[in-house]
Design a protein around this motif. Structure first.
Motif, PDB file in Angstrom:
ATOM      1  N   THR A  36       0.796  -1.222   0.000  1.00  0.00           N
ATOM      2  CA  THR A  36       0.000   0.000   0.000  1.00  0.00           C
ATOM      3  C   THR A  36       0.831   1.276   0.000  1.00  0.00           C
ATOM      4  N   MET A  37       2.070   1.218   0.486  1.00  0.00           N
ATOM      5  CA  MET A  37       2.913   2.406   0.611  1.00  0.00           C
ATOM      6  C   MET A  37       2.186   3.491   1.403  1.00  0.00           C
ATOM      7  N   ILE A  38       1.679   3.087   2.587  1.00  0.00           N
ATOM      8  CA  ILE A  38       0.856   4.012   3.363  1.00  0.00           C
ATOM      9  C   ILE A  38       1.626   5.227   3.853  1.00  0.00           C
ATOM     10  N   ASP A  39       2.911   5.078   4.134  1.00  0.00           N
ATOM     11  CA  ASP A  39       3.670   6.234   4.584  1.00  0.00           C
ATOM     12  C   ASP A  39       3.870   7.234   3.453  1.00  0.00           C
ATOM     13  N   LEU A  40       4.102   6.732   2.245  1.00  0.00           N
ATOM     14  CA  LEU A  40       4.181   7.629   1.099  1.00  0.00           C
ATOM     15  C   LEU A  40       2.852   8.344   0.895  1.00  0.00           C
ATOM     16  N   MET A  41       1.748   7.632   1.151  1.00  0.00           N
ATOM     17  CA  MET A  41       0.432   8.242   1.032  1.00  0.00           C
ATOM     18  C   MET A  41       0.256   9.362   2.064  1.00  0.00           C
ATOM     19  N   VAL A  42       0.814   9.151   3.264  1.00  0.00           N
ATOM     20  CA  VAL A  42       0.774  10.207   4.278  1.00  0.00           C
ATOM     21  C   VAL A  42       1.565  11.423   3.803  1.00  0.00           C
ATOM     22  N   PRO A 136      14.310  -4.576   7.205  1.00  0.00           N
ATOM     23  CA  PRO A 136      14.248  -3.110   7.240  1.00  0.00           C
ATOM     24  C   PRO A 136      14.052  -2.488   5.864  1.00  0.00           C
ATOM     25  N   VAL A 137      14.739  -3.032   4.861  1.00  0.00           N
ATOM     26  CA  VAL A 137      14.602  -2.504   3.503  1.00  0.00           C
ATOM     27  C   VAL A 137      13.262  -2.891   2.906  1.00  0.00           C
ATOM     28  N   ARG A 138      12.872  -4.147   3.111  1.00  0.00           N
ATOM     29  CA  ARG A 138      11.613  -4.636   2.562  1.00  0.00           C
ATOM     30  C   ARG A 138      10.432  -3.805   3.069  1.00  0.00           C
ATOM     31  N   THR A 139      10.407  -3.533   4.385  1.00  0.00           N
ATOM     32  CA  THR A 139       9.296  -2.759   4.946  1.00  0.00           C
ATOM     33  C   THR A 139       9.381  -1.289   4.554  1.00  0.00           C
ATOM     34  N   THR A 140      10.595  -0.764   4.390  1.00  0.00           N
ATOM     35  CA  THR A 140      10.742   0.606   3.887  1.00  0.00           C
ATOM     36  C   THR A 140      10.120   0.728   2.503  1.00  0.00           C
ATOM     37  N   LEU A 141      10.385  -0.240   1.650  1.00  0.00           N
ATOM     38  CA  LEU A 141       9.815  -0.217   0.304  1.00  0.00           C
ATOM     39  C   LEU A 141       8.306  -0.437   0.337  1.00  0.00           C
ATOM     40  N   ASN A 142       7.848  -1.365   1.171  1.00  0.00           N
ATOM     41  CA  ASN A 142       6.409  -1.631   1.247  1.00  0.00           C
ATOM     42  C   ASN A 142       5.627  -0.433   1.766  1.00  0.00           C
ATOM     43  N   TYR A 143       6.173   0.244   2.774  1.00  0.00           N
ATOM     44  CA  TYR A 143       5.487   1.393   3.362  1.00  0.00           C
ATOM     45  C   TYR A 143       5.695   2.677   2.566  1.00  0.00           C
ATOM     46  N   GLY A 144       6.658   2.676   1.643  1.00  0.00           N
ATOM     47  CA  GLY A 144       6.977   3.916   0.945  1.00  0.00           C
ATOM     48  C   GLY A 144       7.665   4.904   1.862  1.00  0.00           C
ATOM     49  N   GLN A 145       8.514   4.392   2.766  1.00  0.00           N
ATOM     50  CA  GLN A 145       9.174   5.237   3.757  1.00  0.00           C
ATOM     51  C   GLN A 145      10.334   6.012   3.134  1.00  0.00           C
ATOM     52  N   ILE A 146      10.855   6.984   3.901  1.00  0.00           N
ATOM     53  CA  ILE A 146      11.903   7.881   3.420  1.00  0.00           C
ATOM     54  C   ILE A 146      13.293   7.482   3.917  1.00  0.00           C
ATOM     55  N   ASN A 147      13.389   6.364   4.655  1.00  0.00           N
ATOM     56  CA  ASN A 147      14.642   6.022   5.323  1.00  0.00           C
ATOM     57  C   ASN A 147      15.827   5.881   4.375  1.00  0.00           C
ATOM     58  N   LEU A 148      15.647   5.208   3.251  1.00  0.00           N
ATOM     59  CA  LEU A 148      16.759   4.975   2.330  1.00  0.00           C
ATOM     60  C   LEU A 148      17.269   6.277   1.725  1.00  0.00           C
ATOM     61  N   HIS A 307      13.357   1.758  10.208  1.00  0.00           N
ATOM     62  CA  HIS A 307      14.386   2.787  10.386  1.00  0.00           C
ATOM     63  C   HIS A 307      15.783   2.185  10.402  1.00  0.00           C
ATOM     64  N   TRP A 308      15.894   0.885  10.632  1.00  0.00           N
ATOM     65  CA  TRP A 308      17.187   0.235  10.808  1.00  0.00           C
ATOM     66  C   TRP A 308      17.840  -0.151   9.483  1.00  0.00           C
ATOM     67  N   VAL A 309      17.617   0.630   8.425  1.00  0.00           N
ATOM     68  CA  VAL A 309      18.315   0.383   7.162  1.00  0.00           C
ATOM     69  C   VAL A 309      19.817   0.608   7.325  1.00  0.00           C
ATOM     70  N   TRP A 310      20.232   1.265   8.418  1.00  0.00           N
ATOM     71  CA  TRP A 310      21.667   1.433   8.688  1.00  0.00           C
ATOM     72  C   TRP A 310      22.330   0.092   8.994  1.00  0.00           C
ATOM     73  N   ALA A 311      21.539  -0.955   9.156  1.00  0.00           N
ATOM     74  CA  ALA A 311      22.130  -2.284   9.329  1.00  0.00           C
ATOM     75  C   ALA A 311      22.942  -2.686   8.102  1.00  0.00           C
TER      76      ALA A 311
END
Length: 411
Positions: A36-42, A136-148, A307-311
């Motif tokens: 859904t990329m809900i964070d990107l939607m936000v 961490p990367v998979r959920t960042t992509l799924n949520y449409g997050q800005i972490n990367l 948020h732990w993409v720094w792993a």
């Protein structure tokens, strides 16, 4: 079987593996409705409320029946995201996914370049192909997050020998999302005071621009909403992988900033000072940056698992850095592979009764320490591994700003 020999064989097909991973990811973007990329939607749907005065009253209820998602970033962040609202949602999804994938490759390649890793291009392709599928990367992509995006900008700028570049990279990213502000610890540790000043100036400009465009919303954010972690989300949920989240699940209530939390922060500070000192002594820029970013993730009230993409940069240093033959460093690399490759957090989210219920069975509380424990172990591994290095040119103390990373010899 020799792991290096196995890697050598896999590197030969690294471009094909990256191609397959990208194809799988983009196929999911095209056809998987649950992505859904809900964070990107936000970001996209909430940002225009900057001009209505209701930015922090707005909520996204679609795909989020348990917690209607608010816009939690500073007003400057909303201004940055406004252009996304000018394009159709479908185009925004594709643009963001491609941008994040590019940032992932850049993040891994830059990390490898900073430690002069051999086979730079193929290792970057191999680990990007694998990283797409870790939690961490998979959920960042799924949520449409800005972490990367933020991590790539920080890693690209913090090590710059130009103080204004380093400072603006930190200041602007902190203006978008506050957590990158912890990067100032790196400038203080390396005595790069000019870069620290530039970061304060850049951050101040983002805050000032927010007040200029939306004074009431800026006052509401900076003077009323800033310290309310519960507004961001459920502190005790398994997805919160900060010290506060792990401690709260362990004792059965939100520890907030009480004595238990302060003791844990004191321990983290001690480990950070130790690890940072060793990293600077050994002139290990990537290790120093990883130490500071892990510290930020540990002490932040909310550090979602994505948020732990720094792993990934941490894993690159553990695997290919100068201390990679140390047993504790090797063990820590294995711990990270298991932690982020097992999708344990996703299972814990399914097993917990509710995102709002903090008390839980002891085994759930214990497993819920997976990222904080891995982060603390990383600090110890960096300190111990670098301390064990033989004295030599690589262990001379840092006396000048870190130079721009140079491409490694691709042998």
């Amino acid at each position: 079987m020799n792991p290096r020999a196995v890697e050598a064989r896999v590197l030969a097909i690294a471009p094909w593996l990256l191609g397959l991973s990208l194809l799988g990811q983009l196929t999911m973007v095209a056809f998987q409705t649950q992505m859904t990329m809900i964070d990107l939607m936000v970001y996209r749907n909430g940002s225009p409320e900057l001009f209505t005065g209701f930015l922090y009253d707005w909520r996204l209820s679609e795909f989020s029946d348990k917690f209607a998602l608010p816009f939690t970033y500073p007003p400057f962040s909303a201004l940055v995201f406004v252009p996304l609202s000018w394009i159709p949602w479908g185009a925004a999804r594709w643009f963001w996914q491609i941008l994040c994938l590019a940032c992932l490759y850049w993040l891994i390649r830059t990390a490898l370049r900073m430690i002069d890793a051999e086979h730079l291009s193929r290792r970057a392709m191999l680990w990007t192909a694998l990283a797409i599928w870790v939690e961490p990367v998979r959920t960042t992509l799924n949520y449409g997050q800005i972490n990367l995006l933020l991590s790539a900008v920080l890693l690209a700028t913090m090590a710059s020998s130009r103080p204004w570049v380093a400072g603006f990279g930190v200041g602007v990213t902190a203006g978008i999302k506050l957590t990158p502000a912890v990067s100032g610890v790196y400038f203080l540790g390396t005595k790069r005071f000019a870069a620290a000043i530039w970061s304060v100036v850049a951050f101040g400009l983002t805050v000032g621009l927010g007040f200029l465009i939306a004074p009431q919303l800026s006052a509401e954010y900076w003077f009323h909403l800033l310290g309310d972690a519960t507004r961001i989300g459920p502190v005790g949920s398994s997805i919160n992988q900060s010290l506060r989240g792990a401690l709260s699940r362990t004792v059965g209530y939100d520890v907030q900033s009480g004595p238990i939390y302060l003791v844990a922060v004191a321990v983290a500070v001690g480990l950070v000072v130790w690890a940072l000192r060793e990293a600077l002594r050994a002139r290990q820029t990537l290790a120093a940056i990883v130490v500071v970013q892990v510290f930020g993730l540990l002490v932040s009230p909310i550090s979602w698992s994505h948020h732990w993409v720094w792993a990934m940069p941490a894993l690159m240093w553990l695997l290919y850095g100068p201390a990679n033959r140390h047993r504790l460093v090797n063990a820590t690399a294995i711990v990270w592979v298991l932690s982020i490759g097992s999708f344990l957090i996703s299972f814990l989210l399914i097993w917990q009764d509710s995102i709002w219920t903090i008390p839980r069975p002891w085994w759930e509380s214990l497993l819920g320490w997976v990222y904080p424990a891995s982060g603390l172990l990383t600090l110890v591994a960096i300190a111990v591994g670098l301390r064990a290095l033989e004295p030599g040119p690589q262990t001379e103390p840092v006396s000048s700003p870190v130079s721009e990373p140079q491409p490694a010899d691709q042998r």
